[in-house]
Motif scaffolding. Structure first.
Motif, short mmCIF file in Angstrom:
data_model
loop_
_atom_site.label_atom_id
_atom_site.label_comp_id
_atom_site.label_asym_id
_atom_site.label_seq_id
_atom_site.Cartn_x
_atom_site.Cartn_y
_atom_site.Cartn_z
N ASP A 285 -68.72 -42.19 25.58
CA ASP A 285 -68.38 -41.86 26.95
C ASP A 285 -68.77 -40.40 27.18
O ASP A 285 -69.56 -39.85 26.40
CB ASP A 285 -66.90 -42.17 27.27
CG ASP A 285 -65.89 -41.30 26.52
OD1 ASP A 285 -66.28 -40.27 25.91
OD2 ASP A 285 -64.69 -41.65 26.56
N ASP A 286 -68.23 -39.78 28.20
CA ASP A 286 -68.61 -38.39 28.49
C ASP A 286 -68.12 -37.40 27.43
O ASP A 286 -68.64 -36.29 27.35
CB ASP A 286 -68.04 -37.96 29.85
CG ASP A 286 -68.72 -38.66 31.01
OD1 ASP A 286 -69.83 -39.19 30.82
OD2 ASP A 286 -68.13 -38.68 32.11
N HIS A 287 -67.12 -37.81 26.64
CA HIS A 287 -66.47 -36.86 25.73
C HIS A 287 -66.67 -37.14 24.25
O HIS A 287 -66.63 -36.22 23.44
CB HIS A 287 -64.96 -36.83 26.01
CG HIS A 287 -64.65 -36.52 27.44
ND1 HIS A 287 -64.75 -35.25 27.97
CD2 HIS A 287 -64.27 -37.33 28.45
CE1 HIS A 287 -64.43 -35.30 29.25
NE2 HIS A 287 -64.14 -36.54 29.57
N VAL A 288 -66.82 -38.41 23.88
CA VAL A 288 -66.90 -38.76 22.46
C VAL A 288 -68.04 -39.71 22.16
O VAL A 288 -68.53 -40.40 23.06
CB VAL A 288 -65.58 -39.40 21.95
CG1 VAL A 288 -64.40 -38.47 22.13
CG2 VAL A 288 -65.32 -40.75 22.57
N LEU A 289 -68.42 -39.70 20.90
CA LEU A 289 -69.39 -40.66 20.38
C LEU A 289 -68.78 -41.25 19.12
O LEU A 289 -68.22 -40.52 18.29
CB LEU A 289 -70.71 -39.96 20.04
CG LEU A 289 -71.77 -40.82 19.33
CD1 LEU A 289 -72.24 -41.95 20.23
CD2 LEU A 289 -72.95 -39.96 18.90
N SER A 290 -68.87 -42.56 18.99
CA SER A 290 -68.38 -43.25 17.80
C SER A 290 -69.53 -44.03 17.19
O SER A 290 -70.31 -44.66 17.90
CB SER A 290 -67.23 -44.18 18.16
OG SER A 290 -66.83 -44.91 17.02
N PHE A 291 -69.60 -43.99 15.86
CA PHE A 291 -70.67 -44.69 15.14
C PHE A 291 -70.20 -45.01 13.73
O PHE A 291 -69.18 -44.49 13.26
CB PHE A 291 -71.96 -43.86 15.12
CG PHE A 291 -71.79 -42.44 14.66
CD1 PHE A 291 -71.95 -42.08 13.33
CD2 PHE A 291 -71.44 -41.44 15.57
CE1 PHE A 291 -71.79 -40.76 12.92
CE2 PHE A 291 -71.28 -40.13 15.16
CZ PHE A 291 -71.45 -39.78 13.83
N MET A 292 -70.94 -45.87 13.08
CA MET A 292 -70.59 -46.30 11.73
C MET A 292 -70.97 -45.21 10.72
O MET A 292 -72.02 -44.58 10.84
CB MET A 292 -71.32 -47.61 11.37
CG MET A 292 -71.10 -48.75 12.34
SD MET A 292 -69.38 -49.13 12.72
CE MET A 292 -68.78 -49.62 11.11
N ASP A 293 -70.10 -45.01 9.74
CA ASP A 293 -70.39 -44.06 8.65
C ASP A 293 -71.46 -44.67 7.77
O ASP A 293 -71.35 -45.82 7.34
CB ASP A 293 -69.11 -43.81 7.84
CG ASP A 293 -69.21 -42.61 6.93
OD1 ASP A 293 -70.22 -42.47 6.21
OD2 ASP A 293 -68.27 -41.80 6.92
N ILE B 98 -58.84 -37.54 20.79
CA ILE B 98 -57.83 -38.42 20.19
C ILE B 98 -57.68 -39.71 20.99
O ILE B 98 -57.42 -40.78 20.41
CB ILE B 98 -56.48 -37.69 19.99
CG1 ILE B 98 -55.63 -38.44 18.94
CG2 ILE B 98 -55.73 -37.53 21.28
CD1 ILE B 98 -56.18 -38.45 17.56
N LEU B 99 -57.89 -39.66 22.29
CA LEU B 99 -57.88 -40.90 23.08
C LEU B 99 -59.05 -41.79 22.68
O LEU B 99 -58.91 -43.02 22.62
CB LEU B 99 -57.91 -40.58 24.58
CG LEU B 99 -56.64 -39.93 25.12
CD1 LEU B 99 -56.85 -39.49 26.57
CD2 LEU B 99 -55.45 -40.86 24.99
N GLY B 100 -60.20 -41.19 22.40
CA GLY B 100 -61.35 -41.95 21.91
C GLY B 100 -61.08 -42.57 20.55
O GLY B 100 -61.46 -43.71 20.28
N VAL B 101 -60.42 -41.81 19.67
CA VAL B 101 -60.05 -42.33 18.35
C VAL B 101 -59.16 -43.56 18.51
O VAL B 101 -59.37 -44.59 17.87
CB VAL B 101 -59.36 -41.24 17.50
CG1 VAL B 101 -58.76 -41.84 16.24
CG2 VAL B 101 -60.33 -40.12 17.17
#
Length: 145
Positions: free
Chosen positions: A29-37, A70-73
């Motif tokens: 989103d505008d604030h976070v990126l999530s991806f696989m380790d 933390i909301l993204g987490v």
């Protein structure tokens, strides 16, 4: 590295954010990126990083970055739970080399846990198969709400 120092704009997470290195993307989103380790401790090991940061660790991060981080987490952890149905989740964050930090950009690890399944050491296992990571990323991403 100690807890203090200068942010390295060429760390791997900064390169991923700039599109200079690949990742198996789960959510953005505008604030976070999530991806696989790429060096997973367990199947489904997912990372969440702030997109707009020049901090090296959580202790240096600005409050306005921490709230959406933390909301993204939480959002990604819920998706990991829905997609993989683990018995539990470990959500962790390291600060400094002595604590196990290997990439000096703030980030959280989400590790699904199953009873009786061992977890490898942080960043000590081999690199995962990119196709498997991509499939896991898609499975988790489908559960993002």
């Amino acid at each position: 590295m100690s807890l203090d120092g200068t942010y390295d704009p060429n760390n791997i997470f900064a390169k991923i954010l700039r599109g200079e290195a690949p990742c198996a993307r789960v959510f953005e989103d505008d604030h976070v990126l999530s991806f696989m380790d790429v060096f997973p401790q367990v199947k489904g090991h997912t990372l969440v990083i702030p997109k707009h940061s020049s901090a090296r660790n959580l202790l240096e991060e600005e409050p306005q970055v921490l709230s959406p981080l933390i909301l993204g987490v939480q959002r990604v952890a819920r998706a990991v739970r829905a997609a993989l149905e683990p018995d539990g989740l470990v959500i962790t964050q390291f600060n400094g080399t002595a604590a196990g930090q290997t990439v000096f950009h703030p980030h959280f690890h989400i590790l699904p846990r199953w009873d009786g399944v061992a977890v490898g050491r942080h960043a000590s296992g081999g690199m995962a198969d990119p196709a498997e990571l991509k499939a896991l990323a898609e499975q988790i991403a489908a559960q993002i709400t």
